[in-house]
Design an enzyme around this catalytic site. Structure first.
Site, short mmCIF file in Angstrom:
data_model
loop_
_atom_site.label_atom_id
_atom_site.label_comp_id
_atom_site.label_asym_id
_atom_site.label_seq_id
_atom_site.Cartn_x
_atom_site.Cartn_y
_atom_site.Cartn_z
N HIS A 158 -5.42 32.15 63.57
CA HIS A 158 -5.28 33.58 63.37
C HIS A 158 -3.90 33.86 62.79
O HIS A 158 -2.90 33.41 63.34
CB HIS A 158 -5.41 34.33 64.70
N CYS A 200 -6.29 34.97 58.27
CA CYS A 200 -6.22 36.29 57.66
C CYS A 200 -4.85 36.43 57.00
O CYS A 200 -3.86 35.94 57.54
CB CYS A 200 -6.33 37.38 58.73
#
Lengths: 368, 595
Positions: A158, A200
């Site tokens: 992440h 991301c």
């Protein structure tokens, strides 16, 4: 009319001057003359917990690919939280899949994890890159690269704007990564570095890099998310991310003798299927992507040099009892290709032996 | 009037914070409530004492959060870089030549000396400046012998004239052998050394003999070589110069400079040689070896000899099941399985020096080179990694059956042959050739082999190259370290790091002085130490960028403690000061009114 002609040589000479300067400056910035001798891979999965199954599957899939294409375990550093395979929620114990068809078990035999569990920290990661380990750290956990190494650094997990989350407790900042790469370059720990990030806003992680010889690709740009590919309803979680899925699809069609180029890999990502824009930066990289085969980073290279002859110095020493040794003054048979020792006098007489120049593919053999 | 003003005091009394009488607050110059006494200093003294104690404590606080940085000698590091990196490091070497049967006067001796020097400079200029080359500044001492006459170009060279006159008889008697002649010449050359510094002097002896058709050129095990035969003066000069430059200085390599991949010595100056015997398939046959004997008899002397270059330790193991991951094909004409050089990278996973015994499905297994020939040694190296030798045992060649489940011992004869290939590969890993021949434009020379694995002149070449490489690495490491330390002004530098940098600089200075004195092995040892200290300092585990305190961090940690309190103390002091000023003004006003 006459004046325009006079101007022409002047303009041409000025243009030539600029051209010369351009060439000179680009030549001074060109890569060093070291040879590419080996490949390393650092594969990092920065997430833990069951719902981040896909990150571990990503990393293990890439591990498997890189091993299949030839990089040996001793040159792969694998960092995983490793809490999926034996997780109590795993319906298929000791098995990790990256596809809902369950055809391939990624966690089969022959998986060597170097940093597992809580050892996957930002500090350990930066220690691997810079080489500053405590004395007791074993060789298998160190990056023992040199100035001829090409390193593949793959990170998944992440991430956000200029950071990457490590195990839900700390962050790796983009300037820390840039700093570590700068130190690596200073100490000549790599010849070329390829950074692949599947998180991301991945492209922000390498936005601060400035060292030459670095190529980086991220699965999404700033402000975009990266998405998982599909949900495995049997296992209950998503099992692979889109960027990694399409990367694997590219490599499944390759074998170790192929030479597809990096530009074909980078251009194979379609923003519509990825649902994000795969962004790569080549401004720090000198070579053209069309000329770089993917096996330069994903495969194995071992420069080999043939041994011409044994070093005959021990016939009089060693075992006094053996009577069957061949004295080195007598010449052996002429052109027999049997496994007998031919000696120096015969070589001196052989006119066909000559020195071959080094053949410069990435498999180098010297014979003379 | 009073009634009109009455509501205002009460309303203002609500908002006024102090129950003090209003006139003193609203209007200072009003003498409604004059101050008849001088204002006291107690309140002022109290608040200011607290403020000053804070201010006094500030330096102590700053000292306690100071980052400890061991002072590094940046200037000296820069000086060392300048000394080593600006010019390629070169060593002083001395060359001597003896000509027997060529030329006949002292003029000839001087002329030959000049010609050889000129030729050497030409050859050296073509070669790109490599690390660890010789300076070609000193002149070549030449002795010319012709019959009974003997002329020298330089009186330092005490060559015993006439020592080689016996050569004809010796050769014709049939007892001649290169090794014996080498020993004889060694004794001659040793005697002739008047100053006793035999360490960096190279000698070539040229004997012209009309009767001999072919020219034999040999380089011995020590620091000399010879050319015997029908050779003209021109040829002799060319050959001598090329031996000096290409063999004695550059190590007999046909390529140019040495690159880092032939430096198998690790950063701490140690090498671990791991010898492994790999059996492909234990179902067919298993082999074992007596490594201890080999180590004692053959390996230990070689490693002892290499001590100035590196600390080498040896380990060995036998593996019983190591299948190959690449494929070979059967070739009918050659009668064996062939694997080519293309398969080499995927051969075996592992490291160090391997000896591979193929399984029955792939026996015999031979290596084919790109030019179609079969390798004689059946082995190859990979720089910085190690080497592999494929050994096909006799039973495999005969096709006879072997007993399985019994560990066969490799015979001593086979071990010796394999060991010779290993030593050849070890030499290759160091950048020398495993063959005993040197070929170039001026002809072919034979290079004698030594029982120590490396001849003296080869050890000189390696010492020079390693010294140069180590010093360069040392200076770049120290330079990187100083740049790193200066770019992070708040990183802690431990005392240990400072010490290691100082030791490294000392060792580097010692190495440089040894280089200029021309002592090769001592310079190799001290350059190795310099590099290992520099690497230890650079890779010290405490220098991690995540663990130093940035200024923001420091501020964020300490400000919640001190900032609120400091604010209050400061405001209190200011308020007291203001009040004191007010009161003393009121007092002065009253006093002036009174007067």
């Amino acid at each position: 009319m006459a004046t325009s002609f006079k101007f022409k040589p002047l303009t041409i000479s000025i243009l030539l001057l600029f051209l010369y300067n351009a060439i000179a400056s680009s030549a001074s910035g060109s890569s060093s003359t070291t040879m590419h001798t080996n490949n390393w891979a650092i594969l990092v999965c920065t997430s833990r917990f069951w719902f981040n199954y896909r990150h571990m599957a990503n990393t293990l899939s890439l591990y498997r690919t890189v091993k299949r294409l030839g990089i040996p375990d001793e040159r792969i550093i694998l960092m995983l939280a490793d809490d999926m395979a034996c997780n109590a929620r795993n319906k298929y114990p000791a098995q990790v899949f990256n596809n809902e068809n369950h055809l391939l078990n990624l966690y089969g035999d022959n998986v060597e994890v170097d940093y597992r569990g809580y050892e996957v920290t930002v500090e350990n990661f930066l220690r691997i890159l810079t080489g500053r380990h405590e004395r007791a750290v074993p060789r298998s956990k160190r990056l023992l690269s040199d100035e001829g190494s090409h390193i593949l650094l793959y990170m998944t997990g992440h991430g956000g704007d200029e950071f990457l989350k490590f195990q839900d407790s700390e962050e790796l900042q983009s300037h820390d990564l840039a700093d570590a790469v700068k130190q690596m370059k200073e100490k000549r720990r790599f010849k070329e570095l390829l950074i692949m990030v599947d998180t991301c806003q991945a492209a922000t992680l390498f936005s601060q890099l400035q060292s030459p010889g670095v190529l980086a690709i991220g699965s999404s740009k700033k402000g975009e998310n990266s998405y998982s590919h599909h949900l495995d309803s049997d296992v209950g979680v998503s099992v692979v991310d889109r960027f990694t899925f399409y990367t694997l699809a590219f490599f499944e069609s390759l074998n170790m003798y192929d030479n597809a180029s990096l530009s074909s890999l980078f251009t194979s990502y379609n923003p519509n299927t990825l649902m994000s824009t795969a962004y790569y930066r080549t401004d720090l990289y000198q070579r053209r992507l069309e000329e770089v085969p993917v096996t330069n980073f994903f495969g194995s290279v071992m420069e080999t040099i043939h041994t011409d002859s044994p070093y005959r110095a021990f016939s009089n020493r060693y075992y006094r009892k053996s009577k069957t040794e061949m004295p080195s003054d007598q010449s052996g048979g002429g052109n027999r290709r049997a496994l007998k020792d031919l000696d120096i006098l015969e070589e001196l007489a052989d006119p066909k032996l000559n020195v071959r120049p080094l053949q410069s593919t990435y498999l180098l053999v010297h014979e003379g | 009037m009073a009634a009109a003003s009455a509501p205002t005091p009460s309303s203002t009394a609500e908002i006024a914070e102090a129950p003090e009488p209003l006139p003193s607050k609203l209007d200072n110059s009003e003498p409604d409530c004059p101050r008849k006494t001088r204002p006291g200093l107690k309140r002022l003294a109290l608040t200011f004492t607290v403020l000053f104690s804070f201010l006094l404590g500030l330096p102590f606080l700053l000292k306690s959060v100071e980052i400890y940085r061991s002072p590094l000698p940046f200037r000296e590091i820069d000086d060392l870089s300048a000394a080593v990196e600006s010019i390629p490091l070169q060593f002083p070497c001395k060359f001597r030549a003896v000509f027997v049967g060529i030329g006949g006067s002292s003029f000839d001796a001087n002329e030959l000396s000049v010609k050889i020097e000129h030729q050497m400079r030409e050859i050296a200029a073509k070669d790109s400046t490599s690390c660890g080359a010789c300076t070609y500044n000193s002149s070549v001492c030449v002795v010319v012998e012709n019959g009974a006459d003997c002329f020298r170009s330089d009186n330092d060279f005490n060559w015993k004239c006439g020592a080689l006159s016996e050569l004809n008889k010796y050769e014709d008697s049939g007892e001649y052998n290169d090794e014996l002649f080498d020993e004889y010449l060694h004794s001659l050359v040793d005697e002739s050394d008047s100053r006793g510094n035999g360490n960096n002097v190279y000698t070539m002896i040229v004997v012209r003999r009309e009767g001999q058709k072919d020219v034999s050129a040999v380089v011995g095990k020590y620091r000399h070589g010879w050319i015997v035969g029908r050779v003209s003066e021109e040829e002799a000069v060319k050959k001598v110069a090329s031996v000096f430059v290409k063999v004695f200085v550059n190590g007999g390599k046909e390529e140019g400079s040495i690159s880092g991949e032939f430096m198998p010595v690790g950063a701490d100056g140690k090498i671990v040689l791991s010898f492994n015997l790999l059996n492909a398939d234990p179902h067919d046959w298993t082999y074992d070896w007596e490594f201890q004997e080999i180590d004692d008899n053959l390996l230990a002397p070689i490693l002892e000899y290499l001590k100035p270059l590196a600390d080498i330790s040896v380990e060995s193991q036998v593996l019983y099941h190591t299948p190959k991951s690449s494929f070979s094909y059967w070739d009918e004409t050659l009668g064996s399985y062939i694997f080519t050089t293309k398969d080499l990278p995927f051969f075996v996973e592992g490291r160090a020096i391997l000896q591979y015994v193929p399984s029955s499905t792939e026996c015999p297994l031979q290596l084919q080179l790109p030019n179609g020939k079969i390798s004689k040694s059946n082995g190859f190296i990979s720089p910085m990694w190690g080497s592999v030798v494929v050994w096909n045992h006799a039973a495999c060649l005969n096709g006879s059956k072997m007993e399985t489940r019994v560990r066969h011992m490799i015979s001593s004869e086979d071990m010796r042959k394999i060991f010779e290939v290993f030593i050849g590969q070890l030499r290759q890993l160091f950048g020398l050739k495993s063959k005993g021949i040197f070929r170039d434009a001026s002809g072919t020379m034979r290079l004698l082999t030594s029982e120590s694995g490396f001849t003296e002149w080869e050890l000189d070449v390696l010492s020079r190259q390693h010294t140069c490489f180590n010093l360069l690495q040392c200076t770049t490491t120290l330079g990187s370290l100083s740049r790193l330390v200066q770019s992070l002004p708040r990183m802690i530098i431990k005392e240990e790091i400072g010490e290691q940098v100082r030791y490294s600089l000392e060792a580097a200075k010692l190495a440089l002085s040894n280089v200029s004195a021309g002592i090769y092995d001592a310079s190799a040892v001290s350059s190795r130490r310099a590099r290992s200290f520099a690497e230890d300092a650079f890779y010290h585990p405490s220098m991690m960028s995540v663990s130093y305190y940035s200024f923001e961090h420091c501020f964020a940690v300490y400000s919640p403690f001190f900032l609120p309190v400091a604010l209050h103390v400061l405001l209190a002091a200011l308020r007291e000061w203001k009040r004191y000023k007010q009161e003393s003004r009121k007092f002065k006003a009253w006093k002036s009114k009174k007067d």
